[in-house]
Design a protein around this motif. Structure first.
Motif, PDB file in Angstrom:
ATOM      1  N   GLY A   1       0.814  -1.216   0.000  1.00 22.82           N
ATOM      2  CA  GLY A   1       0.000   0.000   0.000  1.00 22.82           C
ATOM      3  C   GLY A   1       0.841   1.256   0.000  1.00 22.82           C
TER       4      GLY A   1
ATOM      5  N   LEU B   1       2.359   1.731  -3.497  1.00 19.83           N
ATOM      6  CA  LEU B   1       1.343   2.095  -4.490  1.00 19.83           C
ATOM      7  C   LEU B   1       1.009   3.581  -4.418  1.00 19.83           C
TER       8      LEU B   1
ATOM      9  N   ALA C   1      -5.430  -1.119  -5.074  1.00 23.78           N
ATOM     10  CA  ALA C   1      -5.275  -1.885  -3.834  1.00 23.78           C
ATOM     11  C   ALA C   1      -6.448  -2.835  -3.628  1.00 23.78           C
TER      12      ALA C   1
ATOM     13  N   TRP D   1      -4.053  -9.312   0.689  1.00 18.73           N
ATOM     14  CA  TRP D   1      -3.395  -8.011   0.739  1.00 18.73           C
ATOM     15  C   TRP D   1      -4.356  -6.833   0.629  1.00 18.73           C
TER      16      TRP D   1
ATOM     17  N   ALA E   1      -3.763  -3.092   2.442  1.00 19.87           N
ATOM     18  CA  ALA E   1      -3.197  -2.117   1.496  1.00 19.87           C
ATOM     19  C   ALA E   1      -4.139  -0.931   1.332  1.00 19.87           C
ATOM     20  N   ALA E   2      -5.449  -1.202   1.249  1.00 13.75           N
ATOM     21  CA  ALA E   2      -6.432  -0.124   1.108  1.00 13.75           C
ATOM     22  C   ALA E   2      -6.436   0.764   2.348  1.00 13.75           C
TER      23      ALA E   2
ATOM     24  N   ILE F   1      -3.476   3.068   2.274  1.00 12.72           N
ATOM     25  CA  ILE F   1      -3.655   4.150   1.297  1.00 12.72           C
ATOM     26  C   ILE F   1      -4.627   5.196   1.828  1.00 12.72           C
TER      27      ILE F   1
END
Length: 320
Positions: free
Chosen positions: A101, A104, A280, A287, A291-292, A295
């Protein structure tokens, strides 16, 4: 117009209240907050339209030919920022899901509301607008390369162009086209002139609404993964502190004027969270959630930072 001037002078307080209102909604009534997720893109599109329509597009030609600014922009966003992010990830180690994350969101420069914040921070928003297609194309090409270098071949395979193209068309191209048409028809139509006049009132309330909706729609995810979130916040905070200083040095080396230098600071410090969030969410279930959340956390930290930037950049870091 007195009310408009007062609103613009006090805009920072409007944004602070809006941000806290969004946090309260997201935590107190999470169902409402989750539902607001669907309103983020439309509201952001209206915000960008309200900003685009204030820009005299006939004067953009000089922005497109400002090669020193474009070179400095590419250097900072695609060479210096990746190095800084890599070093911060070493200093503040993360779990694999959180690291995905972080990479990204931090390796992709913002192509939407950075224009608004540049304008609010008394930078040259026309330069940022002109640079948007360049930033979009280069980040799409380089993100898989960066993910491959930092995460291996599995990281490069995560990249999908669909979310980028969708966001670019809906959040940049469509509002920009409508803004141009509004300006063109305002020269021939009295009713369109009235619409153009009315839009000067929109940027501040629309920015406040955007902050509220983004905060409300994402706070639930942040709260659920608070244990991981605590560890990524230092990366975002340090990034926001050091990038203006690095950008100021690069602006001086490239002999940029004050407006262009401020634009460089905002671009280097503002990341593409609203666009990479779908990336994400498209990851495997192992994941995607973490990851979200990482972010979304960057969005919250960044919005708070931008509210400070719009006052500090023109008054302290780069004064007239």
């Amino acid at each position: 117009m007195l009310l408009k001037e007062t609103m613009e002078k006090q805009q920072t307080w409007f944004y602070v209240i809006a941000l806290f209102a969004g946090v309260w909604i997201g935590l107190a009534v999470p169902d409402v907050g989750n539902a607001m997720h669907y309103a983020v893109s439309p509201i952001l599109a209206v915000l960008l339209y309200s900003m685009f329509v204030q820009i005299p597009f006939t004067e953009l030609r000089a922005s497109w030919t400002n090669l020193r600014f474009m070179a400095a922009l590419l250097l900072v966003n695609f060479i210096l920022v990746p190095v800084v992010v890599w070093l911060l990830a070493l200093v503040f180690p993360q779990s694999p899901g959180a690291l995905i994350g972080v990479y990204l969101v931090m390796l992709t420069p913002c192509i939407d509301y950075v224009i608004v914040f540049t304008q609010l921070g008394k930078g040259n928003e026309k330069l940022m607008l002109a640079a948007t297609p360049l930033l979009f194309v280069v980040q799409m090409v380089l993100l898989p390369v960066y993910l491959w270098l930092l995460l291996g071949s599995e990281g490069a395979g995560m990249m999908q162009t669909g979310p980028f193209l969708e966001a670019f068309l809906l959040l940049i191209v469509l509002p920009l086209l409508l803004a141009v048409l509004t300006q063109v028809f305002s020269q021939k139509s009295l009713s369109t002139q009235r619409v153009l006049y009315a839009t000067v009132w929109l940027p501040v309330p629309m920015m406040a609404l955007t902050l509220t909706v983004v905060a409300a729609s994402q706070m639930g995810k942040v709260y659920q993964d608070i244990g991981t979130i605590v560890h990524v916040i230092p990366i975002y905070a340090v990034f926001l502190i050091i990038m203006p200083l690095i950008s100021r040095i690069i602006a001086k080396l490239f002999r940029l004027d004050t407006g262009a230098s401020r634009a460089l600071i905002f671009s280097a410090s503002t990341r593409n969270s609203l666009v990479v969030l779908p990336l994400a969410l498209s990851l495997s279930s192992e994941w995607a959630s973490i990851a979200a959340a990482v972010i979304v956390t960057q969005t919250m930290v960044e919005l708070a930072g931008e509210l400070i930037y719009i006052r500090v950049v023109p008054r302290v870091i780069l004064r007239d």
